[in-house]
Design a protein around this motif. Structure first.
Motif, PDB file in Angstrom:
ATOM      1  N   LEU A 154      -8.056   2.824 -16.290  1.00  0.00           N
ATOM      2  CA  LEU A 154      -6.602   2.973 -16.385  1.00  0.00           C
ATOM      3  C   LEU A 154      -6.217   4.382 -16.818  1.00  0.00           C
ATOM      4  CD1 LEU A 154      -5.585  -0.400 -18.068  1.00  0.00           C
ATOM      5  CD2 LEU A 154      -5.798   0.145 -15.642  1.00  0.00           C
ATOM      6  N   ALA A 155      -7.195   5.113 -17.350  1.00  0.00           N
ATOM      7  CA  ALA A 155      -6.922   6.482 -17.790  1.00  0.00           C
ATOM      8  C   ALA A 155      -6.873   7.449 -16.607  1.00  0.00           C
ATOM      9  CB  ALA A 155      -7.971   6.944 -18.798  1.00  0.00           C
ATOM     10  N   ASN A 156      -6.997   6.931 -15.404  1.00  0.00           N
ATOM     11  CA  ASN A 156      -6.941   7.775 -14.208  1.00  0.00           C
ATOM     12  C   ASN A 156      -5.997   7.141 -13.191  1.00  0.00           C
ATOM     13  OD1 ASN A 156      -7.332   9.128 -11.824  1.00  0.00           O
ATOM     14  ND2 ASN A 156      -9.569   9.149 -11.960  1.00  0.00           N
ATOM     15  N   PRO A 157      -4.867   7.778 -12.917  1.00  0.00           N
ATOM     16  CA  PRO A 157      -3.906   7.155 -11.985  1.00  0.00           C
ATOM     17  C   PRO A 157      -4.509   6.900 -10.606  1.00  0.00           C
ATOM     18  CG  PRO A 157      -3.230   9.403 -12.607  1.00  0.00           C
ATOM     19  CD  PRO A 157      -4.376   9.030 -13.477  1.00  0.00           C
ATOM     20  N   ALA A 158      -5.481   7.720 -10.196  1.00  0.00           N
ATOM     21  CA  ALA A 158      -6.104   7.495  -8.886  1.00  0.00           C
ATOM     22  C   ALA A 158      -6.871   6.174  -8.890  1.00  0.00           C
ATOM     23  CB  ALA A 158      -7.035   8.654  -8.540  1.00  0.00           C
ATOM     24  N   ASP A 159      -7.537   5.863 -10.010  1.00  0.00           N
ATOM     25  CA  ASP A 159      -8.257   4.596 -10.111  1.00  0.00           C
ATOM     26  C   ASP A 159      -7.302   3.420 -10.215  1.00  0.00           C
ATOM     27  OD1 ASP A 159     -10.890   5.363  -9.821  1.00  0.00           O
ATOM     28  OD2 ASP A 159     -11.042   6.024 -11.902  1.00  0.00           O
ATOM     29  N   VAL A 160      -6.182   3.636 -10.903  1.00  0.00           N
ATOM     30  CA  VAL A 160      -5.183   2.573 -10.988  1.00  0.00           C
ATOM     31  C   VAL A 160      -4.719   2.214  -9.581  1.00  0.00           C
ATOM     32  CG1 VAL A 160      -2.896   1.926 -11.850  1.00  0.00           C
ATOM     33  CG2 VAL A 160      -4.416   3.308 -13.280  1.00  0.00           C
ATOM     34  N   PHE A 161      -4.495   3.241  -8.782  1.00  0.00           N
ATOM     35  CA  PHE A 161      -4.080   3.025  -7.397  1.00  0.00           C
ATOM     36  C   PHE A 161      -5.146   2.256  -6.618  1.00  0.00           C
ATOM     37  CE2 PHE A 161      -4.463   4.660  -3.028  1.00  0.00           C
ATOM     38  CZ  PHE A 161      -3.253   4.257  -2.512  1.00  0.00           C
ATOM     39  N   ARG A 162      -6.376   2.640  -6.809  1.00  0.00           N
ATOM     40  CA  ARG A 162      -7.479   1.996  -6.091  1.00  0.00           C
ATOM     41  C   ARG A 162      -7.561   0.519  -6.462  1.00  0.00           C
ATOM     42  NH1 ARG A 162     -12.107   5.051  -4.621  1.00  0.00           N
ATOM     43  NH2 ARG A 162     -11.819   6.313  -6.478  1.00  0.00           N
ATOM     44  N   VAL A 163      -7.550   0.255  -7.761  1.00  0.00           N
ATOM     45  CA  VAL A 163      -7.665  -1.121  -8.232  1.00  0.00           C
ATOM     46  C   VAL A 163      -6.479  -1.948  -7.740  1.00  0.00           C
ATOM     47  CG1 VAL A 163      -7.695  -2.581 -10.280  1.00  0.00           C
ATOM     48  CG2 VAL A 163      -9.036  -0.467 -10.236  1.00  0.00           C
ATOM     49  N   PHE A 191       0.836  -1.201   0.000  1.00  0.00           N
ATOM     50  CA  PHE A 191       0.000   0.000   0.000  1.00  0.00           C
ATOM     51  C   PHE A 191       0.878   1.261   0.000  1.00  0.00           C
ATOM     52  CE2 PHE A 191      -1.198   3.197   3.192  1.00  0.00           C
ATOM     53  CZ  PHE A 191      -2.165   3.883   2.478  1.00  0.00           C
ATOM     54  N   MET A 192       1.914   1.273   0.851  1.00  0.00           N
ATOM     55  CA  MET A 192       2.802   2.439   0.907  1.00  0.00           C
ATOM     56  C   MET A 192       3.511   2.660  -0.422  1.00  0.00           C
ATOM     57  SD  MET A 192       4.420   2.554   4.764  1.00  0.00           S
ATOM     58  CE  MET A 192       6.036   2.883   4.169  1.00  0.00           C
ATOM     59  N   GLY A 193       3.989   1.548  -0.979  1.00  0.00           N
ATOM     60  CA  GLY A 193       4.684   1.660  -2.270  1.00  0.00           C
ATOM     61  C   GLY A 193       3.773   2.227  -3.346  1.00  0.00           C
ATOM     62  N   SER A 194       2.541   1.732  -3.386  1.00  0.00           N
ATOM     63  CA  SER A 194       1.634   2.209  -4.437  1.00  0.00           C
ATOM     64  C   SER A 194       1.229   3.671  -4.168  1.00  0.00           C
ATOM     65  CB  SER A 194       0.406   1.301  -4.554  1.00  0.00           C
ATOM     66  OG  SER A 194      -0.301   1.292  -3.331  1.00  0.00           O
ATOM     67  N   ALA A 195       1.152   4.044  -2.870  1.00  0.00           N
ATOM     68  CA  ALA A 195       0.836   5.444  -2.548  1.00  0.00           C
ATOM     69  C   ALA A 195       1.949   6.357  -3.051  1.00  0.00           C
ATOM     70  CB  ALA A 195       0.654   5.607  -1.042  1.00  0.00           C
ATOM     71  N   ILE A 196       3.192   5.897  -2.915  1.00  0.00           N
ATOM     72  CA  ILE A 196       4.327   6.686  -3.417  1.00  0.00           C
ATOM     73  C   ILE A 196       4.231   6.835  -4.936  1.00  0.00           C
ATOM     74  CG2 ILE A 196       6.840   6.637  -3.764  1.00  0.00           C
ATOM     75  CD1 ILE A 196       7.016   5.392  -0.927  1.00  0.00           C
ATOM     76  N   LEU A 197       3.907   5.718  -5.607  1.00  0.00           N
ATOM     77  CA  LEU A 197       3.783   5.776  -7.074  1.00  0.00           C
ATOM     78  C   LEU A 197       2.656   6.730  -7.480  1.00  0.00           C
ATOM     79  CD1 LEU A 197       4.268   2.070  -8.225  1.00  0.00           C
ATOM     80  CD2 LEU A 197       5.901   3.963  -8.291  1.00  0.00           C
ATOM     81  N   LEU A 198       1.545   6.691  -6.726  1.00  0.00           N
ATOM     82  CA  LEU A 198       0.434   7.602  -7.024  1.00  0.00           C
ATOM     83  C   LEU A 198       0.911   9.058  -6.917  1.00  0.00           C
ATOM     84  CD1 LEU A 198      -2.635   8.057  -7.494  1.00  0.00           C
ATOM     85  CD2 LEU A 198      -2.886   8.109  -5.002  1.00  0.00           C
ATOM     86  N   GLY A 199       1.671   9.332  -5.863  1.00  0.00           N
ATOM     87  CA  GLY A 199       2.228  10.677  -5.684  1.00  0.00           C
ATOM     88  C   GLY A 199       3.135  11.058  -6.844  1.00  0.00           C
ATOM     89  N   PHE A 200       3.985  10.122  -7.251  1.00  0.00           N
ATOM     90  CA  PHE A 200       4.897  10.392  -8.371  1.00  0.00           C
ATOM     91  C   PHE A 200       4.116  10.722  -9.643  1.00  0.00           C
ATOM     92  CE2 PHE A 200       8.782   7.730  -6.783  1.00  0.00           C
ATOM     93  CZ  PHE A 200       8.909   8.609  -5.727  1.00  0.00           C
ATOM     94  N   ALA A 201       3.010   9.983  -9.876  1.00  0.00           N
ATOM     95  CA  ALA A 201       2.228  10.201 -11.102  1.00  0.00           C
ATOM     96  C   ALA A 201       1.636  11.616 -11.103  1.00  0.00           C
ATOM     97  CB  ALA A 201       1.121   9.159 -11.214  1.00  0.00           C
ATOM     98  N   PHE A 202       1.049  12.018  -9.966  1.00  0.00           N
ATOM     99  CA  PHE A 202       0.445  13.354  -9.934  1.00  0.00           C
ATOM    100  C   PHE A 202       1.511  14.450  -9.901  1.00  0.00           C
ATOM    101  CE2 PHE A 202      -3.500  11.163  -9.264  1.00  0.00           C
ATOM    102  CZ  PHE A 202      -4.399  11.996  -9.908  1.00  0.00           C
TER     103      PHE A 202
END
Lengths: 274, 303
Positions: free
Chosen positions: A215-224, A147-158
């Protein structure tokens, strides 16, 4: 094609990173993450009439909802003035007469800001992980780390999107407007549009492509990405039952997230070099 | 080292349909202190940015020390350049010395060179204060110290004395003279023509995207053939006597302002007029020849 000098990237990145440490940005964000996460971990199930830590799956599911709102906002605020701020200050022209390429400047800015964001995320959620650790087994810790790793990736994307906006915007005011608009679109509007379209068409047309639109939304990618790693939660989400197996592979989703990091940054460099 | 450290050939910049710089040819010799003047919108900032490689050139060429500023050897070329942008705002959260360290790192200049530069611009006392607390003049001096990092061969200074008090302006030009003695070439812009005219070796007047004239201040004055003014102080009846002795010499105008007589005449008439005036003896208490100022020259080229 000019060669890349990683030392120059490191100098810019170092300045951006230490700026955020010194002005206590990193500390403030880490504290926000810790406090919110603790509150959610202990009171997240209050609606079901219980308080206190329940299971890691339920906790992560609650944290995912928090992170989807918070991290894109923080990343966009962090990155929106990366380039336009220097331009408005007049220091951009100065930087660009130094022995540094435009690509190195953007990559350095991005790396430094991404470092600060990752550091806050790890410190903030890491502290919560430590507090919860007595109640977690190895498998749960593994999920929490994911979860932490994916949260970091989400931050990087935005952050990548924010830096791109920063290159395109004419001034800071417009850049901040674009950043807030981007947040509204991806975090609030996007899912509503998808749902609306699904309801209007009653699922008759192109129902099969809707999961791909996520997949066109990084926030949804994170959620999934997070929902699918949690067996207990998967069943809580109706969505999960119709989601194609091919897309639920964490490697695929990770790849899509990576594309969301690299893509906007590449556009930013392309535009900035023109 | 190329003898012409700056060489522009037909340098042109189009912004859409607007041509901001129209085929400028300009050479600046190594070791010159060169001034670029022009009113807002004349294209001097655009030309400056073209020389520095901040904007792409639509057509033509600009070479710095024989190299294109964004060419394959751009890192070497840029290490030779120092630049002080107009009204630069540096990083508020850094101290003076940290600001220099940051730019020194990017220029691959040893950090130990930084304190001496702060000393040179008179900021040693504020080295560990944040730039946020600096006055406008102090910021300008810090920007100047930054431009001097790595002993550049070529300095670009855009309106460098903005925000400086008269004492600081004097110190600033003293440093420029020292640098010129060391062989550094400097290109500076200024809108304070009176300040620049006594201090530059050569200057270019820019107007409408073109360089209208280049040369020393004296070259430009002579090239324009602008009238000069004789200012004569004397006792009663001065005006009549002066008018009498100057009979037959082409005079543009004679005006009396208090006890001073202002006589405007062409450069060609200057020596004959002075010879006749010398015969007046004690009637004249004082005589002063006022050359056309750079303002006169500048507006002469504009009109």
């Amino acid at each position: 094609m000019l060669s890349i000098d990683f030392r120059q990237i490191g100098i810019i990145a170092g300045k951006e990173f230490w700026d955020r440490i010194r002005n206590r940005w990193v500390l403030a964000v880490a504290v926000v993450f810790t406090v919110f996460a603790l509150v959610i971990a202990y009171f997240g199930a209050a609606q079901q009439g219980a308080v206190g830590f329940r299971s890691i799956d339920v906790t992560i599911a609650s944290l995912v909802s928090l992170v989807i709102y918070l991290i894109p906002l923080i990343a966009l605020i962090l990155g929106f003035d990366a380039i336009v701020g220097e331009r408005e200050r007049g220091s951009l022209d100065l930087l660009l007469t130094l022995p540094i390429t435009r690509k190195e400047l953007i990559l350095g800015k991005y790396a430094g800001l991404a470092g600060a964001l990752a550091f806050s995320t790890i410190a903030g959620f890491g502290a919560v992980g430590l507090i919860l650790s007595p109640q977690l087994n190895l498998n749960a810790l593994f999920h929490y780390a994911g979860f932490m790793g994916s949260a970091i990736l989400l931050g990087f994307a935005f952050l990548s999107i924010a830096v791109m906006l920063s290159v395109f915007a004419a001034d800071r005011t417009r850049a901040s407007g674009l950043a807030i608009g981007t947040w509204f679109f991806f975090v609030l509007v996007f899912d509503l549009l998808l749902l609306g379209a699904l309801v209007v068409t009653a699922g008759d047309y192109g129902g099969a492509i809707f999961p791909y639109l996520l997949l066109a939304n990084p926030a949804d990618v994170f959620r999934v990405l997070n929902v699918f790693s949690l067996d207990e939660v998967r069943t809580l989400y109706g969505l999960a039952t119709v989601f194609p197996e091919a897309l639920s592979n964490p490697a695929t989703l990770g790849g899509v997230m990576l594309a969301w990091i690299v893509g906007p940054l590449a556009v930013a460099i392309w535009r900035f070099e023109r | 080292m190329a003898s012409n450290i700056v060489e522009a050939r037909g340098a042109t910049k189009d912004f859409g349909t607007v041509q901001a710089v129209k085929g400028v040819d300009l050479t600046i010799a190594a070791g010159e202190l060169f001034g670029l003047i022009g009113h807002n919108g004349a294209g001097k900032s655009t030309l400056f940015k073209m020389m520095l490689g901040l904007i792409t050139i639509t057509s033509g060429d600009i070479l710095l020390d024989g190299e294109k500023v964004n060419g394959p050897r751009f890192r070497e070329t840029r290490r030779k350049i120092g630049y002080l942008p107009e009204n630069v705002v540096l990083y508020d959260n850094l101290t003076g010395i940290e600001t220099l360290y940051f730019f020194a790192d990017l220029k691959a200049v040893p950090r130990k060179d930084c304190p001496a530069l702060l000393e040179k611009v008179g900021l040693s006392h504020a080295a560990s204060r944040r730039v946020r607390e600096y006055s406008k003049g102090m910021r300008q001096r810090l920007g100047f110290a930054q431009a001097l990092l790595g002993t550049p061969r070529l300095l670009f200074l855009d309106e460098p004395t903005t925000g400086l008090d008269p004492g600081a302006i004097r110190d600033f030009y003293r440093i420029l003279r020292e640098l010129r003695d060391e062989g550094v070439t400097m290109v500076l812009t200024s809108h304070i023509l009176a300040e620049i005219q006594e201090r530059v070796d050569r200057l270019a007047i820019m107007e409408g995207g073109l360089i209208r004239a280049t040369g020393t201040v004296q070259d430009l004055r002579e090239g324009m053939n602008l009238p000069l003014t004789l200012e004569i102080a004397g006792g009663a009846g001065l005006a009549e006597q002066v008018t009498r002795v100057l009979q037959g010499i082409a005079i543009e105008s004679i005006e009396e302002a208090g006890s001073i007589l202002h006589i405007r005449l062409s450069r060609d008439s200057k020596m004959p007029a002075l010879a006749r005036l010398a015969t007046l003896g004690d009637t004249m208490r004082d005589l002063h020849v006022r050359e056309p100022s750079l303002e006169d020259v500048f507006f002469g080229y504009r009109n």
